[in-house]
Structures are given as C-alpha cells and as structure tokens.
Motif scaffolding. Structure first.
Motif, PDB file in Angstrom:
ATOM      1  N   GLN A 180       0.846  -1.201   0.000  1.00 41.13           N
ATOM      2  CA  GLN A 180       0.000   0.000   0.000  1.00 41.13           C
ATOM      3  C   GLN A 180       0.881   1.251   0.000  1.00 41.13           C
ATOM      4  OE1 GLN A 180      -3.241   0.702  -0.108  1.00 41.13           O
ATOM      5  NE2 GLN A 180      -3.526   2.655   0.930  1.00 41.13           N
ATOM      6  N   THR A 181       1.904   1.239   0.841  1.00 39.70           N
ATOM      7  CA  THR A 181       2.787   2.403   0.945  1.00 39.70           C
ATOM      8  C   THR A 181       3.543   2.651  -0.345  1.00 39.70           C
ATOM      9  OG1 THR A 181       3.037   2.134   3.307  1.00 39.70           O
ATOM     10  CG2 THR A 181       4.782   3.333   2.179  1.00 39.70           C
ATOM     11  N   LEU A 182       3.944   1.564  -1.009  1.00 43.24           N
ATOM     12  CA  LEU A 182       4.726   1.733  -2.234  1.00 43.24           C
ATOM     13  C   LEU A 182       3.853   2.107  -3.425  1.00 43.24           C
ATOM     14  CD1 LEU A 182       7.330  -1.141  -1.848  1.00 43.24           C
ATOM     15  CD2 LEU A 182       7.696   1.324  -1.631  1.00 43.24           C
ATOM     16  N   GLY A 183       2.545   2.253  -3.188  1.00 44.97           N
ATOM     17  CA  GLY A 183       1.672   2.660  -4.288  1.00 44.97           C
ATOM     18  C   GLY A 183       1.395   1.525  -5.243  1.00 44.97           C
ATOM     19  N   SER A 185      -0.808  -0.803  -4.781  1.00 44.19           N
ATOM     20  CA  SER A 185      -2.050  -1.426  -4.345  1.00 44.19           C
ATOM     21  C   SER A 185      -3.237  -0.815  -5.078  1.00 44.19           C
ATOM     22  CB  SER A 185      -2.187  -1.204  -2.832  1.00 44.19           C
ATOM     23  OG  SER A 185      -3.376  -1.767  -2.376  1.00 44.19           O
ATOM     24  N   ASN A 186      -4.369  -1.417  -4.940  1.00 42.62           N
ATOM     25  CA  ASN A 186      -5.646  -0.824  -5.346  1.00 42.62           C
ATOM     26  C   ASN A 186      -6.741  -1.545  -4.591  1.00 42.62           C
ATOM     27  OD1 ASN A 186      -6.379  -3.212  -6.755  1.00 42.62           O
ATOM     28  ND2 ASN A 186      -5.231  -2.512  -8.554  1.00 42.62           N
TER      29      ASN A 186
ATOM     30  N   ASN C 226      -1.339   2.974   7.563  1.00 46.76           N
ATOM     31  CA  ASN C 226      -2.213   1.992   6.911  1.00 46.76           C
ATOM     32  C   ASN C 226      -3.087   1.204   7.882  1.00 46.76           C
ATOM     33  OD1 ASN C 226      -1.055   2.785   4.476  1.00 46.76           O
ATOM     34  ND2 ASN C 226       0.594   1.292   4.671  1.00 46.76           N
ATOM     35  N   TYR C 228      -6.195   2.021   8.100  1.00 46.43           N
ATOM     36  CA  TYR C 228      -7.453   2.080   7.343  1.00 46.43           C
ATOM     37  C   TYR C 228      -8.665   2.447   8.207  1.00 46.43           C
ATOM     38  CZ  TYR C 228      -4.235  -0.637   4.472  1.00 46.43           C
ATOM     39  OH  TYR C 228      -3.124  -1.081   3.806  1.00 46.43           O
ATOM     40  N   ASP C 239     -12.311   5.444  -0.414  1.00 43.69           N
ATOM     41  CA  ASP C 239     -11.489   4.241  -0.340  1.00 43.69           C
ATOM     42  C   ASP C 239     -10.008   4.584  -0.130  1.00 43.69           C
ATOM     43  OD1 ASP C 239     -12.066   1.149  -1.635  1.00 43.69           O
ATOM     44  OD2 ASP C 239      -9.986   1.774  -1.355  1.00 43.69           O
ATOM     45  N   LYS C 241      -7.724   3.275  -1.490  1.00 41.60           N
ATOM     46  CA  LYS C 241      -6.981   3.169  -2.755  1.00 41.60           C
ATOM     47  C   LYS C 241      -6.493   4.552  -3.192  1.00 41.60           C
ATOM     48  CE  LYS C 241     -10.944   3.645  -5.871  1.00 41.60           C
ATOM     49  NZ  LYS C 241     -11.927   2.948  -6.693  1.00 41.60           N
ATOM     50  N   ILE C 243      -5.191   6.649  -1.149  1.00 42.47           N
ATOM     51  CA  ILE C 243      -3.929   6.891  -0.443  1.00 42.47           C
ATOM     52  C   ILE C 243      -2.787   6.227  -1.197  1.00 42.47           C
ATOM     53  CG2 ILE C 243      -2.648   6.571   1.701  1.00 42.47           C
ATOM     54  CD1 ILE C 243      -5.213   6.719   3.233  1.00 42.47           C
ATOM     55  N   THR C 244      -3.034   5.025  -1.695  1.00 42.41           N
ATOM     56  CA  THR C 244      -1.964   4.365  -2.439  1.00 42.41           C
ATOM     57  C   THR C 244      -1.689   5.148  -3.725  1.00 42.41           C
ATOM     58  OG1 THR C 244      -1.087   2.180  -2.931  1.00 42.41           O
ATOM     59  CG2 THR C 244      -3.242   2.636  -3.790  1.00 42.41           C
ATOM     60  N   ARG C 245      -2.750   5.739  -4.297  1.00 45.97           N
ATOM     61  CA  ARG C 245      -2.558   6.596  -5.476  1.00 45.97           C
ATOM     62  C   ARG C 245      -1.717   7.833  -5.106  1.00 45.97           C
ATOM     63  NH1 ARG C 245      -5.175   7.109 -10.528  1.00 45.97           N
ATOM     64  NH2 ARG C 245      -4.089   8.693 -11.700  1.00 45.97           N
ATOM     65  N   ASN C 247       0.482   7.982  -2.769  1.00 49.96           N
ATOM     66  CA  ASN C 247       1.872   7.541  -2.625  1.00 49.96           C
ATOM     67  C   ASN C 247       2.534   7.417  -3.991  1.00 49.96           C
ATOM     68  OD1 ASN C 247       1.285   7.371   0.081  1.00 49.96           O
ATOM     69  ND2 ASN C 247       0.983   5.159   0.085  1.00 49.96           N
ATOM     70  N   ARG C 248       1.803   6.782  -4.909  1.00 50.49           N
ATOM     71  CA  ARG C 248       2.343   6.559  -6.257  1.00 50.49           C
ATOM     72  C   ARG C 248       2.666   7.901  -6.915  1.00 50.49           C
ATOM     73  NH1 ARG C 248      -1.414   2.637  -7.603  1.00 50.49           N
ATOM     74  NH2 ARG C 248      -2.710   3.883  -8.961  1.00 50.49           N
ATOM     75  N   TYR C 251       5.857   9.373  -5.426  1.00 49.76           N
ATOM     76  CA  TYR C 251       7.133   8.816  -5.907  1.00 49.76           C
ATOM     77  C   TYR C 251       7.440   9.319  -7.307  1.00 49.76           C
ATOM     78  CZ  TYR C 251       6.450   5.784  -1.886  1.00 49.76           C
ATOM     79  OH  TYR C 251       6.220   5.318  -0.621  1.00 49.76           O
TER      80      TYR C 251
END
Lengths: 221, 638, 267
Positions: A180-183, A185-186, C226, C228, C239, C241, C243-245, C247-248, C251
């Motif tokens: 999740q942290t590394l992006g 995930s979905n 995390n 949640y 969602d 999701k 948050i993961t976006r 993070n992405r 980066y």
C-alpha cells in the motif's frame, strides 16, 4: 535528501527496507529448515553458505543498513504520529485497525532486541552460556549440535518462540502495508496482499517456531 | 417610483456583448487598489471572489460556516442546465431563455435571462477545466439528463451531488486565490450590518462567531451572495444557518427588496415525521424522470400498504392532469397538485401529508441495477431517514420550502439601488421570475459569479475613488454601536421561551398562511399575528451565554429577529399581488381547473419594497416588465 | 418498515458529553439525560432536545457544529462512543437516527481529537487545517474564462467515475479524527487522486502532490500507518486506494524532482 525528509518518502524507505528484510527472512527460513534433515543437512548448508564470502558479507551489509534505516525511520515517524494525536478518546473503538497494526513499534522493538540477541547468541557466541561450536564427523562446523544444545533449554527456546510470535504479528500488518505504501495497491489487490501477508506471517511463525518447539519437545537431539 | 432595470435595448441576441463592450474597464495596475468585500461563499460568492481576485482586485471573502466549502449550494443534487445541445435534441440559447422566462411565469427581466442562457455554456466549460467530474458517456463525452420544465436533455450532472462538485470547483478556485494572496478569507464570520457612506455601500459590520468580536470591514464595493430566506418557514430544505439576515440588514439600509412573496416549494421532499423535526430533506427531482407520482383514488385506501392498492385504484394525478409533461411538470405545479390531493383527504403517511413516488414500473422496465446506478445515493438517503426501502415500496414525498426567487432588487449590472452594493445568486431577484426551473439555481450562481460580476463591477469601480472610507469613519462606528446594541438587547431579555420555540411558531404561521396556498384572509391574518409574536419574542426570549464568546443561541436569535421583521414584508407582498403566478398561488385567483391565474394587465412588474423604518409601512416601487422576445401567454404544461 | 421504526415507544438516553468552554480552557465530561426521544429523531435533533432543556434551566447548551443536516456539507462532527459520526456505514452524524439506539443506552460524545484540529468549544473544533491543505495544493490553475469546450477532451467513463469516487469527500475530517496518527492522508489522497485521474489535472500533478505532502506536515497532521480507520469512519466511504494513489503520485514527483527542498517543519 527529500526521500528522508518527507512523510511518504520515509514511509517508502520503511517499505523497501521492510521488503528486503522479509525476503531475507524467507531465505533464512529455507536455510534453517535444513535442520530437520539432521546434522548433515544444516551443517552442509552452513559450510556451503560460508564459502560464498561476498554473498554473506553483501547480505550482512545490506541487511544491516536496511535494519538501521527501518528502525531509525520507525522511531521518528512514530514519535511524530504520537505528537499529531496527543489526546486519546475516553472511549476508543477500532473499526479496522488491528492489534497488529497498532503495535508495530512494540513488535518491531521486540524483533530488534531479538535480532541483537540472536546475532550475539549464534553468530558471535558472546552470550553467557557454554555455547560451543565444535566440528562434526566430517570436519564441518557442527551447527546442528550447537542449535540443539542451545535451544533445548526452556528459557532460550522460549525466547525464540516469543520472538517468532512478534515477527508474525509485525508482518501480519506489515506485508500488505508495504505494498500500500509503495503505491502498488488498489481496491482489489489490497485484500489479496492482506491475505498473502497473513499466510506468509503464519508460515514464518510455524516454520521458525517449529525448530525450538521440536527441540524442546525432545524430538531433535 | 418607477424603477429602471437599465437593461440594454436593441436586439436581445447582442444585448450582453454590446453591454460588455460599453462597460468601463479598470486599469489592470489600478485593480489592486480597490477592495471588494464578498459576503457568502456559495456558488455565486466563491466564484465571484475567485474571479475578482484573479483579475487583481483586493478581495475579502466572508462566510458564517467554518469553511467556504460548506455553503448550502453544496446540497444541490440534480444538475446544472446549459444550452450546449450536445444531445442534438433541439436545444439552443434561445430555447433555454424561452423555457426560463416561461417557467418563471413571465415575471423576470428578459435581458437578464438571455444573458444567463448565453453564458450557461461557458459555465460547463469552466467547470470541466477545473476538474469537476461530470458524468460521462462511454465515449468519454459529457452526459446530460432531462429535468422538470424542459423537453430537452440539457442538465449536466455529477451523480446526485452536482451542487457539491460545482461548489468544490469554485472553492478550489477560491483557495488558489487565497494562496496567491489576492483573497483574504474570514470564515465563521457573520455579516450583521451594511455600512453606507454618502449613499454608497462602503463596508460591512461583522461578528466573529468564535470570539464574539464585532468589527467593520471597509471596501470600495460590497457583493452579497448570501443565499435565500425560506427558513422563514422554519422547516425547509435549507441549511440550519441559512437566513435573511445579510440581505435584510441591507434592506434596512435602503436596498429595495424585490418580490419577497416568490418562494419555491419543492415537490420531492421527505415528509415531516414529527414536531421535533429541525429540517426537511429534499430528494432531487431528477427522481421524477423514473418515478411515477400517485395517491389512492379512494380515501379509505390511504392506510393500506401501497403495494396492496391495485393499479385501477391509483390516481397518477400528474400524468392525468398534465399529459404532455406528466411527472416532469414544473415544481410549483407538482407541489400544488400534491397539496390538492392531500387536502382532498387522499394523502398518505403520518398526518396524511404525503404522496407516493413509485419506481416499480421503472424497475420492471430497466432493472433495479439501472435505477440503483442513477439514484442509488438518494435511495440510501431515503432509507436512512425513513427506514423504508424505496426499491421495494414506493417512497413517500411531500412539498417543502426550498428556494426563494425573490431577493434584493438589482439592475442589469447586478447592482442594487444602493451604488456599490452588488447582489448575486439566490440573494437577488433577477432571473427566475415567479418560479425557478430545476437545475437553474446552480447555473445562475455561477453565471453571476464567474461571468457577470467580473465585468459589471468594473463599470462601477472605474468611476469610484479607491479607499474612500476608513474603518474609523463615523458611519462605521455607528454601525458597530448599533450591532452591539441589538446584541445587548437580545442577551438582556432573559425570558422563558427559547429561540427555536419562537422560530417554530413563526414558521408554522408562515407555512399555514403564506405557504403553498395563500388567500387574502390568510395573509391578513398573518400580517396581524406576526407583530404580536415578534413583540413577545423581544419580551420573552431566552438567550443564554454572553456576547464575547462562541454562542450559537445568540446567532440564532439574531437571525430569528430578522425573520420576524422580514416575514411581515413577505406576507404584505403576497397580499398586494392579486394574482397567482409561479410559486405565488392566491386561492382567489385560479381557473376553474385549479390552474394559476396570472394578471398581466395589473401585475406584470417587479415589486420592489423600500423599508421606511420601524412602525412605518414599506413603500412599493415598481419595475414594469416588457416582453419583446417571448410572447406573454398563459403558462400551460398540459 | 422495521418493528423498531414503526414502534411508538420513546426512549431515554444517557449522554456523557465533553464540555470545554474555550480553546485554552480545561474540559471535562458532563452527564445529561435525553428524555422522550423517538426512533425517528435524528441524532442532532436529540441533541436539540437536550439543549432546549439546558437553556430553560439557564445552563449553557452544548455547542456543536452542524448546518445542512442532510449529510453533504460536512459540518457536523462528533465522536460517538469512540467512532466519528457514530459508525453507521456511509452516514454522517446528522443522518444517524435514534432508531440505532435503545432505551437506556449511554452515549459518550467527544469532539474530533487531533493536533491539527484545536477545540473551539465543547464539540466544535477548528478544521481550518483542511482548508489550508486545499489552498496549498487542491486545485487546477485554470483561469476564469478562456478554457476549451467541455467536450473537447473526451475522458473515459472509468476515469470520470474514479475521479467522482474521490471527489465525493465532504471534508468533515472524520478520517483525521479516526486516525490513530491524526493524519489527513485520505482527505489529501482523495483530492490528489481526483485530479491525477483527469487529463486537465495531470499537468500539475507532481507539483500538487509535493505541495500537499508538505502542507500536511506544516499543518500538524501525522503520517500514514495503513490502519485504514479513515475509510471505515468516512461517511462517504472514500477508499484507501486513493492513499496508495497519493503515494504513487508522490514517488513519481520525487523521481521527476518536483518535491520541494524545504523539509517539513518539526513541531
């Protein structure tokens, strides 16, 4: 560096170092399981491994750095998080947070302490015990006998068992969290990471835990 | 006095372009010398503050909420109209203009409405560019749906939260200007007086709702975008904090109040469940696209479970009475038809004040999933409030006060009769006439803020000297003293009844006598009773706490006090308008079939009221309405 | 209709409420009785009943934030028995109804608690920090006017729907209140993800996410662990999701060297 000064950057460092350590633990487990093949198994494995000097030292350096970074970041982040939420609720009820997720710093601390002890115990052999690394009939270092002798004591065997519980709890949350942290995930993947993370944590607990358990039970001698 | 709306003459198609060219401009380098005070941060206020800040004006924005994003525009569900004609179904600027004039029952100014229709298309483009996630079709193009009062599909939407998405768009534009330093934001700050110096609006007096501090902000122009006043009925679909206060204070300083009796009753709200109720919840009238409205034909069926009432025993009264528009008849017509059915003893639910909105036929035709996709959040909301499942049994709905077409009088430049005082959005009276069509409020708010005020305010400021009034001006000090005096009075009564009890009493009187159906008798009675309750309020209200602190009771008390004054004007306006039109229905003026009977010979004007001070009757000024492009005709949706 | 809702019985509820006269004043719990509550009362209408009672007794009513009372403005905010908004799925406090409680229940009511949300009075907190996050990074720099036709750039329905899922956030701050770390990652992530999913928002995506993360640190929000809890407490079901976006996107911005050199302020 911005990687080390920003919230998500630091979390990313923790995730990557965590992932490296998980991979190491997988390899370590596979190696350790040779103990069930008897002295021939683990002694041959140990001898073979130590011939690969660059691999051993490479791993030690990478894992050492990963551990230091992981620990440093975790302490910094946790202190920040405590500061960001100074006053707790009178009634507290978690909806999705788990015992595992809420105690990462403590299970992490336990694992850290264990790693130090474990290195001192088997790698440097400086713990106060009459631990001896002899040689087996084929002239190899007799790792098998050392492990069995050492873990057949209830206290030391118990410490190893408890540490494996801490490891399992830490990774129960940690493995899915790192994705999740590394992006990576979905909405669909997250529950799958959660499932496989728990399966792997369970395998670690059973796999590593089996060694002291079986020795304590007197099955391996 | 005959008022002049200063609408441009000549061909209406060119009126706005020509007017824009003729408006004076402020030199870009001089803009930052002018300070503009924008009160309210809903669609109109936020878009105005953002656009003016971007142009370079020095803007201060005020809202009573804790964040600009919470203004009640956020609650609009259904959509926003624009004459894009993307579906190729015959829409045009002219048709949107025509529908709006007709929908407003010929009580709006033609040129203003034309301009609204013209800029409607720019609004959609603007919002898309801001990242508003409008609904899209599978090819990736903007989707539209149809809405009450129109036969084309021109309503753009973002699920059931269009108002939220548009407001967040405006709020983000505003936030960008706040970051840039061109707009200074004052949340939790309520305007309690308008400062008028030498006949021009030059400041506002506000109360900091956290500390209780009362202070004046001065500027070169004041923009009010403070929304509507239907909380005068106590129970309405408005937010709890919505009030008439800002525009009423301006009216007391000389701004004319236009057509206060034009209030809209929304047909699809969840019926009242009990006396303790604090508000009524609206469900988007887009539900009427797929829902069929009915009541039992026989009174004795009213208490039966709806699914046990046979098809032949149901009266689909909108389809029966208005075959062309059916369930999509305009709001005022649908609301009145529901009231008629309930007055006839055929209402359903608690107190017999409700009609069914039935999706069974649509679910059968399209499947439950399609209905869920379209209205899922509305069904959820209905279930949360009523504990009933709208997929399994028909919903119960009843009309509720929703919107005020009336508001401060403004000319074509959106400037009131007080120079320097501009009024935008629901707070003004301009484009909706006597009835607003669905999905047109969002359109007006954003049109006024993004595409009208940035031009028209320049016309005023270009001729004004910047920074004329300082905060220590005698009028500012007097204004602060007046506000403090009122506050002291409210805190000093220390009576026995709470503010809410008084507001409930006033609201119930207004709803019964000045609500959906009005008559000379009911209005006269209201005008007699209001002063009595008002007097009791000032003798017997209990406001706890002090002034220099967070005090929600004090806030409510101030708003209620203004409603007590304003409600009388509303009733007076309704009494003077001896006709029925749009949301104003006078029982004496109807055709034999119950349709509203307009009187164009005598009432084709805007009624703008000038307050003359306490105890004095307000004076009526008229702005005659001319219809040169749309033929004045009886409004028919049959 | 459920048996509970159709019942005409009324209930009495014990409320244990956090009272605090001002930002710097000490606070404590007070106990009140809400009498004669029906299952159809909304939670806030139940509080209205208590307040009317308090006013008549000459006591200060409970200060709480509320406005639209239809679940969309995001103003209402209180933690009910340890859960922001009371824990009914996808429901704000104002839409929570008393049919979810029983006669004789005790309810603890507390304000949102986080360093970023100082208490103003009783249950009312200052959520200006969320506005400051939007001011820092929550927008697309388009001018009023001069934009292309709305249909000039087709946007895939799945992208528009994804953006809308994120955009449904009402900014109430329940995510921060629920987060054991007082973090605003769900709030910020939803905004970053909404714009990152749309072509018009992608132009500034790296700068936006970098500014968002910096503003979070500057405004006293914590980091994401995390847990949640945010998604579970969110009345709109936003969602994680997003948050993961977030993070992405971060980066990506880091790789593109768009992350500002200023380290977050320590506090």
């Amino acid at each position: 560096m911005r990687l080390f000064s920003t919230s998500i950057g630091r979390k990313g460092v923790m995730a990557v170092t965590g992932l490296l350590m998980v991979l190491f633990v997988v390899g370590h487990l596979l190696g350790n399981l040779t103990v069930f093949k008897g002295p021939d198994g683990i002694n041959a494995y140990a001898e073979g491994l130590h011939k690969l000097v660059p691999v051993v030292w490479g791993t030690r350096i990478v894992m050492g750095s990963a551990l230091i970074l992981h620990v440093y970041m975790s302490i910094q982040i946790t202190l920040e998080n405590w500061a960001a939420n100074p006053k707790k609720y009178a009634v507290s009820r978690s909806l999705r947070a788990t015992f595992s997720s809420k105690n990462m710093i403590w299970t992490g601390a336990a694992i850290g302490a264990f790693v130090i002890y474990h290195l001192a115990h088997f790698t440097f052999r400086v713990t106060p015990s009459d631990l001896m690394l002899g040689t087996d009939t084929m002239g190899r270092p007799d790792v098998y006998q050392m492990v069995v002798d050492s873990l057949s004591g209830a206290v030391i065997g118990g410490v190893y068992l408890v540490a494996m519980v801490a490891l399992c709890l830490h990774l129960w949350h940690g493995i899915q969290s790192l994705f999740q942290t590394l992006g990576l995930s979905n909405a669909k993947l997250l529950p799958e990471y959660g499932l496989w993370g728990k399966v792997l944590s369970g395998i670690f607990l059973v796999g590593f835990g089996a060694i002291p358990a079986v020795i304590l039970a007197g099955i391996l001698k | 006095m005959i008022l002049d709306g200063k609408a441009p003459t000549g061909r209406i198609e060119e009126s706005w372009d020509k007017h824009r060219f003729e408006l004076k401009l402020v030199n870009p380098a001089n803009k930052r010398k002018y300070k503009v005070l924008v009160v309210g941060t809903g669609l109109a206020g936020a878009s105005a503050a953002a656009s003016l800040g971007e142009l370079g004006y020095n803007v201060e924005a005020f809202c009573y909420q804790d964040s600009p994003r919470r203004a009640h525009s956020i609650a609009a569900q259904g959509g926003i109209n624009a004459a894009k004609n993307y579906p190729n179904d015959g829409d045009s600027i002219y048709r949107l203009f025509y529908d709006t004039i007709k929908g407003g029952d010929f009580r709006a100014r033609e040129a203003d409405v034309w301009r609204l229709a013209q800029v409607s298309n720019n609004i959609i483009d603007q919002c898309v560019a801001q990242g508003v996630p409008f609904a899209r079709d599978y090819a990736g193009y903007l989707d539209t749906r149809s809405f009450g009062g129109a036969q084309v599909s021109r309503t753009f939407y973002a699920r059931g939260q269009t108002g939220q998405q548009l407001l967040l768009g405006a709020y983000t534009a505003l936030s960008r200007q706040i970051k840039a330093g061109s707009v200074k934001l004052f949340p939790r700050t309520e305007m309690l007086d308008l400062v008028v110096v030498d006949g021009e609006a030059k400041g506002i007096t506000v109360r900091d709702l956290v500390t209780g501090e009362i202070r004046t902000h001065v500027g070169d122009a004041v923009v009010l975008a403070t929304g509507g006043y239907v909380n005068v009925f106590y129970l309405s679909t408005n937010a709890m904090g919505c009030s008439v206060t800002a525009i009423w204070k301006a009216a007391k300083k000389g701004a004319y109040f236009a057509n206060p009796c034009f209030t809209q009753i929304h047909p699809t709200c969840i019926p009242q469940a009990g006396d303790y109720q604090s508000k009524l919840t609206l469900m988007s009238e887009s539900l009427r696209n797929d829902g069929r409205v009915w009541v039992p034909k026989k009174k004795e069926d009213c208490n039966k479970p709806p699914n046990e009432i046979g098809e032949d025993d149901r009266d689909y009264y909108l389809e029966r009475k208005y075959p062309t528009f059916g369930n999509l008849a305009p709001r005022d017509i649908s609301s009145r038809a529901a009231k008629e059915a309930c007055d006839d003893g055929r209402g359903v639910g608690p107190g017999g004040r409700g009609v069914y909105l039935d999706f069974a036929a649509s679910i059968k035709r399209l499947g439950e999933n399609v209905i869920r996709e379209r209205y899922g959040n509305l069904f959820e909301m209905y279930e949360r409030i009523t504990d009933e499942d709208g997929y399994k049994q028909p919903m119960r709905i009843y009309p509720a006060p929703h919107y005020s077409m009336g508001g401060l009088w403004v000319d074509y430049n959106l400037m009131s009769n007080i120079p320097g005082l501009f009024v935008l959005g629901e707070a003004n009276f301009s484009v909706h006439g006597a009835n607003r069509l669905g999905a047109s409020a969002l359109m007006q708010g954003l049109a006024d803020g993004y595409f009208v005020i940035p031009y028209t305010i320049g016309g005023y400021l270009a001729a004004a000297k910047p920074g004329k009034v300082k905060p220590d001006h005698a009028e500012c000090l007097k204004s602060i003293a007046d506000v403090q005096e009122t506050e002291k009075k409210l805190l000093g009564v220390n009576g026995k009844r709470t503010v809410t009890e008084f507001m409930r009493e006033l609201g119930s009187l207004m709803w019964n006598n000045v609500g959906m159906g009005r008559s000379e008798a009911s209005l006269t009675e209201a005008i007699q009773k209001i002063p009595a309750i008002r007097e009791e309020f000032w003798k017997n209200v209990k406001v706890s706490g002090g002034g220099m602190e967070t005090n929600q009771q004090l806030e409510n008390a101030g708003r209620t006090a203004d409603f007590f004054e304003f409600s009388e004007l509303l009733a007076r306006d309704a009494l003077h308008r001896n006709e029925s039109c749009g949301g104003h229905f006078r029982e004496e003026y109807q055709y034999p079939d119950g349709e509203a009977k307009r009187d164009d010979a005598n009432f084709c004007y805007v009624a703008a009221w000038e307050l003359k001070g306490a105890g004095q009757e307000p004076e009526l000024h008229k702005e005659p309405l001319k219809f040169e492009n749309v033929h004045l005709a009886v409004r028919s949706y049959k | 209709m459920s048996a509970q809702a159709s019942g005409h019985g009324t209930m009495n509820i014990k409320l244990i409420v956090w009272r605090q006269a001002g930002p710097d004043k000490p606070g404590n719990f007070e106990t009140y009785e809400a009498k004669g509550i029906t299952p159809h009362h909304s939670f806030l209408e139940m509080l209205d009943v208590v307040n009317e009672d308090l006013i008549k007794q000459g006591k200060d009513p409970i200060t709480f934030d509320h406005d639209c009372r239809e679940g969309i403005c995001g103003t209402c905010s209180a933690v009910v028995n340890g859960v922001p908004h009371g824990g009914q799925k996808r429901t704000t406090l104002c839409q929570l109804h008393m049919r979810k409680f029983k006669d004789g229940d005790s309810i603890y009511l507390e304000p949102w608690r986080a360093r970023a949300f100082p208490i103003i009075r009783d249950l009312m907190v200052d959520r200006g920090a969320l506005d400051r996050l939007i001011q820092a990074a929550g927008w697309i720099s388009c001018h009023t006017g001069g934009v292309p036709d709305g249909n000039s750039t087709p946007i895939a329905k799945r992208d528009a729907d994804y953006a809308m899922d994120a955009a449904e956030c009402i900014g109430c701050g329940a995510c921060v209140a629920a987060c054991p770390n007082g973090a605003a990652m769900l709030f910020g992530g939803a905004k970053v993800a909404q714009y990152a999913a749309l072509p018009q928002g992608q132009v500034e995506a790296p700068e936006r996410v970098a500014a968002m993360i910096q503003a979070m640190a500057e405004n006293g929000f914590g980091n994401c662990s995390n847990h949640y809890e945010c998604q579970a407490a969110c009345p709109k079901g936003i969602d994680v999701k997003f948050i993961t976006r977030l993070n992405r996107e971060f980066y990506k911005a880091l790789v593109l060297d768009k992350v500002g050199a200023t380290p977050p302020k320590k506090s």
